[in-house]
Design a protein around this motif. Structure first.
Motif, PDB file in Angstrom:
ATOM      1  N   HIS A 197       4.169   1.805   2.277  1.00 28.08           N
ATOM      2  CA  HIS A 197       4.110   2.043   3.725  1.00 28.08           C
ATOM      3  C   HIS A 197       4.966   3.247   4.120  1.00 28.08           C
ATOM      4  O   HIS A 197       5.789   3.190   5.041  1.00 28.08           O
ATOM      5  N   ASN A 248       0.975   3.935  -4.973  1.00 31.56           N
ATOM      6  CA  ASN A 248       0.904   3.688  -3.539  1.00 31.56           C
ATOM      7  C   ASN A 248      -0.302   4.387  -2.917  1.00 31.56           C
ATOM      8  O   ASN A 248      -1.015   3.807  -2.082  1.00 31.56           O
ATOM      9  N   ALA A 249      -0.533   5.638  -3.341  1.00 33.94           N
ATOM     10  CA  ALA A 249      -1.682   6.388  -2.812  1.00 33.94           C
ATOM     11  C   ALA A 249      -2.996   5.737  -3.226  1.00 33.94           C
ATOM     12  O   ALA A 249      -3.948   5.679  -2.439  1.00 33.94           O
ATOM     13  N   GLU A 250      -3.040   5.241  -4.450  1.00 31.45           N
ATOM     14  CA  GLU A 250      -4.259   4.569  -4.921  1.00 31.45           C
ATOM     15  C   GLU A 250      -4.540   3.298  -4.126  1.00 31.45           C
ATOM     16  O   GLU A 250      -5.690   2.865  -4.035  1.00 31.45           O
ATOM     17  N   GLN A 251      -3.496   2.709  -3.550  1.00 32.90           N
ATOM     18  CA  GLN A 251      -3.635   1.514  -2.709  1.00 32.90           C
ATOM     19  C   GLN A 251      -3.614   1.870  -1.221  1.00 32.90           C
ATOM     20  O   GLN A 251      -3.339   1.023  -0.373  1.00 32.90           O
ATOM     21  N   ASN A 252      -3.878   3.154  -0.939  1.00 34.11           N
ATOM     22  CA  ASN A 252      -3.984   3.623   0.449  1.00 34.11           C
ATOM     23  C   ASN A 252      -2.709   3.332   1.270  1.00 34.11           C
ATOM     24  O   ASN A 252      -2.773   2.925   2.420  1.00 34.11           O
ATOM     25  N   ASN A 253      -1.567   3.546   0.635  1.00 34.49           N
ATOM     26  CA  ASN A 253      -0.253   3.422   1.277  1.00 34.49           C
ATOM     27  C   ASN A 253       0.102   1.986   1.669  1.00 34.49           C
ATOM     28  O   ASN A 253       0.963   1.761   2.517  1.00 34.49           O
ATOM     29  N   THR A 254      -0.531   1.019   1.037  1.00 27.23           N
ATOM     30  CA  THR A 254      -0.234  -0.376   1.380  1.00 27.23           C
ATOM     31  C   THR A 254       0.929  -0.955   0.567  1.00 27.23           C
ATOM     32  O   THR A 254       1.409  -2.047   0.868  1.00 27.23           O
ATOM     33  N   HIS A 276      -3.439  11.925   2.646  1.00 30.25           N
ATOM     34  CA  HIS A 276      -4.495  11.804   3.662  1.00 30.25           C
ATOM     35  C   HIS A 276      -4.248  10.661   4.646  1.00 30.25           C
ATOM     36  O   HIS A 276      -4.791  10.647   5.754  1.00 30.25           O
ATOM     37  N   PHE A 277      -3.436   9.684   4.265  1.00 32.72           N
ATOM     38  CA  PHE A 277      -3.192   8.524   5.131  1.00 32.72           C
ATOM     39  C   PHE A 277      -1.994   8.709   6.054  1.00 32.72           C
ATOM     40  O   PHE A 277      -1.667   7.828   6.838  1.00 32.72           O
ATOM     41  N   GLU A 329      -4.898  13.959  -1.824  1.00 34.61           N
ATOM     42  CA  GLU A 329      -5.116  12.570  -2.218  1.00 34.61           C
ATOM     43  C   GLU A 329      -3.837  11.731  -2.099  1.00 34.61           C
ATOM     44  O   GLU A 329      -3.898  10.504  -2.095  1.00 34.61           O
TER      45      GLU A 329
END
Length: 257
Positions: free
Chosen positions: A52, A43-49, A107-108, A104
């Motif tokens: 969610h 999930n983090a590698e996909q910037n929480n997409t 951060h989002f 990492e």
């Protein structure tokens, strides 16, 4: 001594129940419960997409405080007290640079608001005790059962399974990572359940059987179902795919004996 241990166990059980209720009331709106670390990392590698999420998961918080607050090599009760102090301070004045979860993976997320009067002293103690214990409880719940070597030999002989001894230390970073990210994966558990019996050994406080010597940590010692024939011994960390490949190789070698 036995009465004292039972009393302490009852107190911790009470704190766990109260802590769970407090987490549900004050934290669960933002912090999810258990999500496997493989999914959290993806999930983090996909910037929480993918998930969610609103904030770090409860198992992330638990792993974070145990890894980064206090001395992991010291007495557990002493570390629990340090975790309680940290959580008290963080709730009152949250700061990203004080977070126990790697940036990492966070951060989002939006900034956490200060809540200095959210909980009283007893509630903080119960909540911090619950957070402290949660991660290890989830590892135990989602991993295969560990046996003593004597128990494992009986099971292995009866069910024709391979004995796998895990050599670990409580403060070994890679042992901890194996527990949190590999041993809890459903595919790993399924393979271990079907073909192996697992023993988890502290290589400082416990002797390895059959005259084997510790190779460091994490290490793995595979023994045929007769409880006497050593198949292989090796050490090092492996991710899920690498560990699954190791288990498949060991199974093939055991079948050739």
């Amino acid at each position: 001594m036995k009465k004292m241990m039972l009393w302490m166990g009852g107190i911790l059980s009470l704190y766990a129940s109260e802590g769970a209720a407090l987490f549900e009331k004050h934290c669960a709106a933002c912090h999810s419960g258990y999500i496997p670390m493989s999914k959290v990392i993806a999930n983090a590698e996909q910037n929480n997409t993918l998930l969610h999420l609103k904030a770090p998961t409860l198992n992330q918080l638990s792993f974070g405080v145990k890894l980064n607050v206090g001395d992991r090599k010291a007495d557990e009760e002493a570390q629990r007290m340090e975790v309680e102090e940290f959580i008290t301070s963080y709730i009152a004045s949250p700061q990203r640079e004080k977070s126990v979860v790697p940036k990492e993976l966070t951060h989002f997320y939006p900034d956490m608001p200060p809540m200095p009067n959210l909980l009283d002293e007893e509630e903080i103690e119960a909540l911090s005790s619950y957070i402290f214990a949660y991660g290890e409880a989830m590892i135990e719940k989602h991993s295969v059962r560990n046996y003593t070597f004597e128990e494992a030999v009986k099971i292995a002989k009866a069910k024709k399974k391979i004995i796998m001894i895990r050599g670990v230390l409580p403060f070994c970073k890679w042992c901890i990572q194996m527990d949190r990210e590999v041993m809890v994966e459903p595919e790993v558990r399924e393979m271990l359940d079907s073909s192996f019996v697992v023993v988890k050994t502290n290589v400082i406080t416990e002797k390895l059987p059959l005259g084997m010597k510790s190779l460091g940590t994490p290490s793995f010692y595979f023994i045929k179902s007769d409880g006497e024939t050593i198949i292989d011994q090796l050490n090092g960390y492996g991710d899920k795919e690498e560990f699954m490949e190791l288990l498949r190789r060991i199974k093939e070698e055991a079948d050739r004996y």
